[in-house]
Design a protein around this motif. Structure first.
Motif, mmCIF file in Angstrom:
data_model
loop_
_atom_site.group_PDB
_atom_site.id
_atom_site.type_symbol
_atom_site.label_atom_id
_atom_site.label_comp_id
_atom_site.label_asym_id
_atom_site.label_seq_id
_atom_site.Cartn_x
_atom_site.Cartn_y
_atom_site.Cartn_z
ATOM 1 N N MET A 320 -33.543 18.140 -0.400
ATOM 2 C CA MET A 320 -34.240 17.680 -1.606
ATOM 3 C C MET A 320 -33.722 18.434 -2.837
ATOM 4 N N GLN A 321 -33.417 19.727 -2.672
ATOM 5 C CA GLN A 321 -32.834 20.473 -3.799
ATOM 6 C C GLN A 321 -31.428 19.953 -4.109
ATOM 7 N N GLN A 322 -30.689 19.645 -3.056
ATOM 8 C CA GLN A 322 -29.348 19.091 -3.286
ATOM 9 C C GLN A 322 -29.431 17.727 -3.962
ATOM 10 N N LEU A 323 -30.472 16.961 -3.612
ATOM 11 C CA LEU A 323 -30.631 15.643 -4.243
ATOM 12 C C LEU A 323 -30.842 15.769 -5.747
ATOM 13 N N CYS A 324 -31.506 16.836 -6.166
ATOM 14 C CA CYS A 324 -31.652 17.066 -7.622
ATOM 15 C C CYS A 324 -30.268 17.120 -8.250
ATOM 16 N N ALA A 325 -29.389 17.909 -7.647
ATOM 17 C CA ALA A 325 -28.047 18.081 -8.215
ATOM 18 C C ALA A 325 -27.249 16.779 -8.140
ATOM 19 N N TYR A 326 -27.238 16.166 -6.968
ATOM 20 C CA TYR A 326 -26.411 14.964 -6.781
ATOM 21 C C TYR A 326 -26.896 13.791 -7.621
ATOM 22 N N GLU A 327 -28.207 13.586 -7.644
ATOM 23 C CA GLU A 327 -28.704 12.465 -8.448
ATOM 24 C C GLU A 327 -28.438 12.716 -9.935
ATOM 25 N N THR A 328 -28.565 13.967 -10.356
ATOM 26 C CA THR A 328 -28.314 14.260 -11.767
ATOM 27 C C THR A 328 -26.878 13.908 -12.150
ATOM 28 N N VAL A 329 -25.897 14.336 -11.341
ATOM 29 C CA VAL A 329 -24.497 14.086 -11.731
ATOM 30 C C VAL A 329 -24.031 12.666 -11.385
ATOM 31 N N ALA A 330 -24.847 11.917 -10.605
ATOM 32 C CA ALA A 330 -24.457 10.545 -10.278
ATOM 33 C C ALA A 330 -25.276 9.525 -11.057
ATOM 34 N N LEU A 331 -26.587 9.781 -11.159
ATOM 35 C CA LEU A 331 -27.494 8.781 -11.732
ATOM 36 C C LEU A 331 -28.052 9.213 -13.085
ATOM 37 N N GLY A 332 -27.756 10.441 -13.493
ATOM 38 C CA GLY A 332 -28.177 10.909 -14.814
ATOM 39 C C GLY A 332 -29.533 11.579 -14.829
ATOM 40 N N PHE A 333 -30.341 11.339 -13.811
ATOM 41 C CA PHE A 333 -31.673 11.931 -13.759
ATOM 42 C C PHE A 333 -32.134 11.983 -12.315
ATOM 43 N N SER A 334 -32.890 13.027 -11.983
ATOM 44 C CA SER A 334 -33.447 13.113 -10.630
ATOM 45 C C SER A 334 -34.876 13.622 -10.653
ATOM 46 N N SER A 335 -35.753 12.918 -9.939
ATOM 47 C CA SER A 335 -37.152 13.359 -9.827
ATOM 48 C C SER A 335 -37.277 14.583 -8.925
ATOM 49 N N PHE A 336 -36.257 14.890 -8.163
ATOM 50 C CA PHE A 336 -36.348 16.022 -7.236
ATOM 51 C C PHE A 336 -36.302 17.377 -7.966
ATOM 52 N N CYS A 337 -35.682 17.415 -9.154
ATOM 53 C CA CYS A 337 -35.506 18.709 -9.833
ATOM 54 C C CYS A 337 -36.844 19.364 -10.139
ATOM 55 N N GLY A 338 -37.785 18.556 -10.647
ATOM 56 C CA GLY A 338 -39.066 19.088 -11.092
ATOM 57 C C GLY A 338 -40.020 19.444 -9.962
ATOM 58 N N LEU A 339 -39.583 19.286 -8.701
ATOM 59 C CA LEU A 339 -40.451 19.631 -7.570
ATOM 60 C C LEU A 339 -40.482 21.124 -7.305
ATOM 61 N N PHE A 340 -39.416 21.829 -7.722
ATOM 62 C CA PHE A 340 -39.250 23.227 -7.317
ATOM 63 C C PHE A 340 -39.398 24.168 -8.517
ATOM 64 N N THR A 341 -39.906 25.348 -8.235
ATOM 65 C CA THR A 341 -40.120 26.340 -9.299
ATOM 66 C C THR A 341 -38.814 27.061 -9.635
ATOM 67 N N GLU A 342 -38.830 27.789 -10.738
ATOM 68 C CA GLU A 342 -37.652 28.565 -11.128
ATOM 69 C C GLU A 342 -37.238 29.540 -10.027
ATOM 70 N N VAL A 343 -38.219 30.177 -9.421
ATOM 71 C CA VAL A 343 -37.904 31.124 -8.337
ATOM 72 C C VAL A 343 -37.240 30.380 -7.170
ATOM 73 N N GLU A 344 -37.726 29.183 -6.892
ATOM 74 C CA GLU A 344 -37.116 28.408 -5.798
ATOM 75 C C GLU A 344 -35.702 27.942 -6.161
ATOM 76 N N TRP A 345 -35.453 27.698 -7.442
ATOM 77 C CA TRP A 345 -34.080 27.343 -7.840
ATOM 78 C C TRP A 345 -33.146 28.540 -7.747
ATOM 79 N N LYS A 346 -33.673 29.727 -8.091
ATOM 80 C CA LYS A 346 -32.848 30.929 -7.907
ATOM 81 C C LYS A 346 -32.580 31.140 -6.412
#
Ligand code: NAG
Ligand code: NAG
Ligand code: NAG
Ligand code: NAG
Ligand code: NAG
Ligand code: NAG
Ligand code: NAG
Ligand code: NAG
Length: 548
Positions: A320-346
């Motif tokens: 799901m974290q990878q989907l944030c990255a892949y959807e962003t660079v493929a589709l321009g936006f991803s709903s998966f990014c906002g699921l995780f906190t800053e600490v979880e992104w680190k």
């Protein structure tokens, strides 16, 4: 007295003549027109050139599923910007605690590249130092943003979810509500449209910075890439940016080397390194997974409250974290990014740092061996000496031929992959990247120095600048600039600490030759050994003192 006076008069006359001459040449020079013609007038390229078959003739493009079309203008949330210049919506974390937090800086190898601030040389600059001039450049870059590789986590997550959704009792609520209508639109392997802009811009930027070196060509430049679809696409798009779309096909030769099992290819060395493809190569995943069980536990508990009909796993959450990255660079936006906190992104960023450190970096015993073939080619180019002994991933057919592997170009351009850049940097002994030693799998250490976000993001690029200091003298120094920041070369034997990352060329070459001696390709790539646990390796080689 008289004669002394005369001498003074002559000197005055001579110096005023000199000043007049200097002034005159300065005024003729100022505002004069200068032009350059490229390609060199008599260098021609013909479509039938047998040494440079095009992609359809070379084959081995790999899988090329395209996925669905993007429609960011409709799928982006109402308050977001979808500009033409940067058509990706800047992803945001679930919590917004710090203004400075840039989620793109934590997507590691799936991040679009951005300029690195510094590699610990605060007063360094990638500009040519005063008193030097630029003699030659060696560019090594990664392909642009791509879809997930075949069979990777994101498609598996989609399949799991779809299986659950078609069974009884499936529902998602709260932050996961969007999953009820989410569909998997990604293709596999190939470059995304955003990836195209990255490589085009890289080519444009490279022309602006280094175009003057084209005046030193007498033949057409030869640039290299591998046969995979995204690799060829990246190389051609770079060339379109560098030369211009009307003429790039006539302005240079694109060498397309075969990326396939059993092939010697320094830009895809894992295909000629057995230990890259067994438990040794997989060690990065093992270590990263140990950490995932730690940093994603709170998210697993959170999301398990919000979904019925499927039991999510830690590995689903990584996907799901990878989907944030892949959807962003493929589709321009991803709903998966906002699921995780800053600490979880680190935590995610560190997950990838572990994967690379132990899989393709300082902690993997087959990493230097995979990178050493490119180092041999670099030394061959820097010394204008052909490689005569083939005991690495170097392809003797390619490098023995002065058409396919010219040694005297002012500009070299090679395209490769994230894992390859990572192993080449270990082979080159860029030890400052590994300064914080073996990475723990239960916490993020303070003083981290190993960031995949800086080493191998999409379109990552490193430039070796060969300089003449003093200007117009012989090539005397080298300078390596990774994603716009200067790398210290103090890991290379003999290179003295230098606040601008400069090393004497002869010292650097001697260090690379020593590295070629140090690295045992045959053993590290094909030896039957297991990784010593704990893994304290920091130089990408199997420890010689542990050999039986
Ligand atoms: C280029 O070709 C022309 C015509 O064949 C010839 O006159 C000229 O000398 C050539 N120039 C160079 C630099 O080889
Ligand atoms: C070397 O490269 C050539 C050209 O790509 C290829 O045909 C040949 O199979 C390669 N050789 C090996 C041993 O990989
Ligand atoms: C989820 O796990 C629980 C407890 O182990 C089990 O009873 C249930 O069948 C699982 N549900 C699914 C959809 O696999
Ligand atoms: C390919 O690599 C192997 C292992 O290093 C080497 O023995 C062989 O000669 C190489 N072949 C070519 C064509 O370079
Ligand atoms: C390439 O090598 C061949 C054979 O050794 C030689 O005749 C030719 O001049 C070389 N060409 C260049 C451009 O160096
Ligand atoms: C490479 O770095 C290691 C330390 O990690 C050092 O022992 C070795 O001498 C270095 N080799 C060269 C050629 O710089
Ligand atoms: C290749 O062979 C030479 C001579 O035996 C050796 O010095 C060098 O270390 C070897 N290189 C690799 C990459 O194994
Ligand atoms: C590697 O070594 C182990 C233990 O020494 C042995 O059991 C195994 O068969 C060997 N594998 C290969 C591929 O030689």
């Amino acid at each position: 007295m008289h004669s002394a006076n005369k001498l003074v008069q002559i000197l005055v006359l001579a110096s005023s003549l000199f000043i007049a001459a200097a002034a005159q040449s300065a005024s003729t020079f100022a505002g004069s027109t200068s032009t350059a013609v490229f390609p060199p007038p008599n260098a021609t390229v013909t479509a039938t050139d047998t040494f440079f078959p095009d992609g359809s003739q070379v084959g081995f493009a790999g899988p090329t599923p395209t996925g669905d079309e993007a429609e960011a203008i409709a799928t982006a949330p109402s308050n977001s910007k979808v500009d033409s210049v940067y058509p990706l919506v800047r992803p945001a974390a679930a919590d917004k605690t710090s203004k400075a937090f840039d989620l793109l800086q934590h997507l590691a190898n799936l991040a679009p590249w951005q300029s690195v601030h510094s590699f610990g040389l605060p007063s360094s600059s990638p500009l040519i130092p005063d008193g030097c001039n630029l003699h030659q450049v060696h560019l090594l870059h990664r392909h642009g943003a791509r879809y997930p590789t075949s069979g990777a986590g994101p498609a598996q997550f989609a399949a799991t979810l779809h299986a659950a959704a078609t069974g009884p009792g499936f529902s998602a609520s709260g932050s996961l509500k969007f999953l009820n209508t989410w569909t998997y639109k990604l293709g596999a392997e190939i470059m995304t449209p955003f990836g195209r802009s990255q490589l085009f811009n890289l080519g444009v930027g490279f022309r602006v910075k280094y175009g003057d070196l084209l005046k030193g060509f007498t033949n057409l430049p030869v640039f290299r890439t591998t046969s995979e679809a995204r690799m060829l696409d990246s190389a051609l798009t770079f060339a379109a940016g560098f030369f211009g779309v009307q003429s790039y096909q006539q302005d240079y030769h694109q060498l397309i080397t075969v990326e396939n099992a059993g092939q010697n290819n320094t830009l895809s060395p894992y295909f000629n390194c057995a230990n890259a493809n067994n438990n040794i190569g997989n060690f990065g995943n093992v270590q990263a997974n140990a950490w995932a069980a730690v940093y994603l536990q709170p998210a697993l508990e959170r999301f398990s409250q919000e979904i019925r009909g499927v039991n999510l796993t830690i590995s689903n959450l990584v996907s799901m974290q990878q989907l944030c990255a892949y959807e962003t660079v493929a589709l321009g936006f991803s709903s998966f990014c906002g699921l995780f906190t800053e600490v979880e992104w680190k935590g995610y960023e560190y997950y990838i740092d572990l994967q690379f450190w132990y899989g393709n970096g300082p902690g993997n015993p087959a990493a230097s061996a995979q990178g050493i073939g490119y180092v041999q080619e670099l030394v061959s180019r820097l010394t204008q000496t052909r490689i005569t002994e083939f005991n690495s991933s170097v392809n003797g057919t390619i490098v023995s031929n002065n058409v396919t592997f010219p040694l005297d170009q002012p500009v070299f351009v090679d395209a490769s992959h994230d894992t390859v850049l990572s192993s080449i940097f270990v082979a080159m002994n860029f030890t400052s990247l590994a300064a914080n030693g073996p990475l723990p799998t239960d916490h993020i250490p303070s003083g981290q120095t190993y960031f995949v976000n800086q080493i191998a993001p999409f379109a990552s690029n490193i430039v070796g600048q060969v300089l003449s200091c003093p200007a117009n003298g012989k090539p005397s120094h080298i300078h390596w600039v990774l994603n716009d920041a200067v790398l210290p070369l103090t890991g290379v034997n003999g290179c003295k600490p230098n606040e601008n990352g400069l090393c004497e060329l002869s010292t650097f070459i001697a260090g690379m030759k020593q590295r070629i001696q140090e690295v045992d390709f045959a053993f590290d790539c094909f030896g039957n050994y297991t990784i010593p646990i704990p893994d304290l390796i920091v130089d990408g080689q199997y420890p010689k003192n542990l050999r039986k």
